[in-house]
Design an enzyme around this catalytic site. Structure first.
Site, PDB file in Angstrom:
ATOM      1  N   ARG A   1      14.518  -3.112   8.380  1.00  0.00           N
ATOM      2  CA  ARG A   1      13.717  -2.556   9.334  1.00  0.00           C
ATOM      3  C   ARG A   1      13.868  -3.546  10.460  1.00  0.00           C
ATOM      4  O   ARG A   1      12.965  -4.925   9.596  1.00  0.00           O
ATOM      5  CB  ARG A   1      12.203  -1.811   8.871  1.00  0.00           C
ATOM      6  CG  ARG A   1      12.447  -0.597   8.506  1.00  0.00           C
ATOM      7  CD  ARG A   1      10.963  -0.117   7.836  1.00  0.00           C
ATOM      8  NE  ARG A   1       9.605  -0.825   8.319  1.00  0.00           N
ATOM      9  CZ  ARG A   1       8.443   0.070   8.360  1.00  0.00           C
ATOM     10  NH1 ARG A   1       8.279  -0.278   7.454  1.00  0.00           N
ATOM     11  NH2 ARG A   1       7.837  -1.000   8.626  1.00  0.00           N
TER      12      ARG A   1
ATOM     13  N   ARG B   1       3.447  -8.849  12.590  1.00  0.00           N
ATOM     14  CA  ARG B   1       2.324  -7.554  12.826  1.00  0.00           C
ATOM     15  C   ARG B   1       1.297  -8.542  12.001  1.00  0.00           C
ATOM     16  O   ARG B   1       0.352  -7.473  11.925  1.00  0.00           O
ATOM     17  CB  ARG B   1       3.530  -7.047  11.355  1.00  0.00           C
ATOM     18  CG  ARG B   1       4.174  -6.082  12.711  1.00  0.00           C
ATOM     19  CD  ARG B   1       5.693  -5.669  11.836  1.00  0.00           C
ATOM     20  NE  ARG B   1       5.691  -4.148  10.739  1.00  0.00           N
ATOM     21  CZ  ARG B   1       6.346  -4.511   9.068  1.00  0.00           C
ATOM     22  NH1 ARG B   1       7.108  -5.235   9.292  1.00  0.00           N
ATOM     23  NH2 ARG B   1       5.137  -3.298   9.114  1.00  0.00           N
TER      24      ARG B   1
ATOM     25  N   LYS C   1       0.977  -1.347  -0.338  1.00  0.00           N
ATOM     26  CA  LYS C   1      -0.108   0.672   0.266  1.00  0.00           C
ATOM     27  C   LYS C   1       0.887   1.432  -0.240  1.00  0.00           C
ATOM     28  O   LYS C   1       0.874   2.245  -0.217  1.00  0.00           O
ATOM     29  CB  LYS C   1      -1.044   0.037   0.704  1.00  0.00           C
ATOM     30  CG  LYS C   1      -1.310  -1.022   2.306  1.00  0.00           C
ATOM     31  CD  LYS C   1      -2.270  -0.789   3.413  1.00  0.00           C
ATOM     32  CE  LYS C   1      -1.345  -0.364   4.782  1.00  0.00           C
ATOM     33  NZ  LYS C   1      -0.151  -1.578   5.118  1.00  0.00           N
TER      34      LYS C   1
ATOM     35  N   ARG D   1      12.614  -6.765   1.655  1.00  0.00           N
ATOM     36  CA  ARG D   1      12.394  -5.186   1.488  1.00  0.00           C
ATOM     37  C   ARG D   1      13.659  -4.497   2.151  1.00  0.00           C
ATOM     38  O   ARG D   1      14.254  -4.397   3.303  1.00  0.00           O
ATOM     39  CB  ARG D   1      11.051  -4.863   2.157  1.00  0.00           C
ATOM     40  CG  ARG D   1      11.060  -2.838   2.590  1.00  0.00           C
ATOM     41  CD  ARG D   1       9.636  -3.246   2.461  1.00  0.00           C
ATOM     42  NE  ARG D   1       9.368  -2.593   4.296  1.00  0.00           N
ATOM     43  CZ  ARG D   1       8.118  -2.166   4.499  1.00  0.00           C
ATOM     44  NH1 ARG D   1       7.220  -1.765   3.684  1.00  0.00           N
ATOM     45  NH2 ARG D   1       7.251  -2.760   5.893  1.00  0.00           N
TER      46      ARG D   1
ATOM     47  N   ARG E   1      -6.728   1.436  11.688  1.00  0.00           N
ATOM     48  CA  ARG E   1      -6.217   0.232  11.792  1.00  0.00           C
ATOM     49  C   ARG E   1      -6.163  -0.670  13.104  1.00  0.00           C
ATOM     50  O   ARG E   1      -6.402  -1.547  13.875  1.00  0.00           O
ATOM     51  CB  ARG E   1      -4.300   0.672  12.545  1.00  0.00           C
ATOM     52  CG  ARG E   1      -3.238   0.178  11.257  1.00  0.00           C
ATOM     53  CD  ARG E   1      -2.143   0.131  11.132  1.00  0.00           C
ATOM     54  NE  ARG E   1      -1.337  -0.984  11.032  1.00  0.00           N
ATOM     55  CZ  ARG E   1      -0.168  -0.235  10.690  1.00  0.00           C
ATOM     56  NH1 ARG E   1       0.034   0.967  10.080  1.00  0.00           N
ATOM     57  NH2 ARG E   1       0.820  -0.862   9.593  1.00  0.00           N
TER      58      ARG E   1
END
Ligand code: AMP
Length: 219
Positions: free
Chosen positions: A161, A172, A14, A128, A89
């Site tokens: 990260r 998560r 997103k 990532r 969220r």
């Protein structure tokens, strides 16, 4: 005026899509995760309060994120619209967003749900890499930087990260299933949600997205 909300699990792309669309529509992308990471880097009061939750892959307390969004969407550059990426969220955040918008005589124009399975997300996020300096996002396989380890935009160092490590990603995802997923049903019932298959290539998703929004000018 276009107020767009991007929903979906971590790693659904997103943020990448929000950046591209924000550029096309000339409206800001408001990524609460990016704002929080910036606060942590700056060592601010908000950053200090948020840090431990973020490290663990948990949601930061609602009061903090709601206040961030309240202030951010009230700024001048949001007058023509904005893309909210990673907010709401939780149910409480969704209620707060309705309130914030209705107070300003505004409403959500479109919600986009980026649908993707957990296993796909784990593969994606472990590849990532983010820029330490400007926050730009790359993927070792799908969107590699021109020079390994260096940001194309600013030359900053790329890093994994902490919350993109596999055990935290799974955490998560669990948090997402419990706290955020119920929002999908809420907005589906309200008839304002469009679903996009987020397990495709970046450009294919962007075509679907702009097609969904009936935006003629796709670069
Ligand atoms: P993201 O960059 O969107 O993956 O967000 C990174 C982290 O920031 C999340 O794992 C949360 O700890 C925190 N965060 C981002 N957005 C929110 C939100 N709307 N509510 C609570 N915490 C958030």
């Amino acid at each position: 005026m276009s107020i767009l909300i991007f929903l979906g699990p971590p790693g659904s792309g997103k943020g990448t899509q929000a950046k591209k669309l924000a550029e096309l529509l000339h409206i800001p992308q408001i990524a609460v995760g990016d704002i929080l990471r910036e606060e942590v880097r700056a060592g601010s009061e908000v950053g200090n309060q948020a840090q431990a939750f973020m490290k663990a892959g948990k949601l930061v307390p609602d009061e903090l994120t709601i206040e961030i969004v309240r202030q951010r969407v009230g700024r001048e550059d949001c007058r023509e619209g904005f893309i909210l990426d990673g907010f709401p969220r939780s149910e409480l955040q969704a209620d707060a967003l309705d309130q914030i918008l209705s107070k300003g005589g505004r409403k959500i124009d479109q919600l986009i749900y980026f649908k993707i399975a957990e296993e796909e997300v784990v593969g994606r996020l472990s590849g990532r890499r983010s820029c330490k300096n400007c926050g730009a996002v790359y993927h070792l396989k799908y969107n590699p930087p021109r020079t390994a380890g260096k940001c194309d935009l600013c030359g900053g160092e790329l890093y994994l990260r902490h919350d993109d490590e596999e055990n935290i990603i799974r955490n998560r995802f669990e948090v997402y299933e419990k706290q955020t997923r119920p929002l999908i049903d809420r907005y589906k019932k309200a008839g304002s949600l469009v679903e996009i298959d987020a397990a495709q290539a970046i450009d294919v998703i962007f075509k679907d997205l702009t097609g969904t929004l009936a935006i003629a000018k796709v670069p």
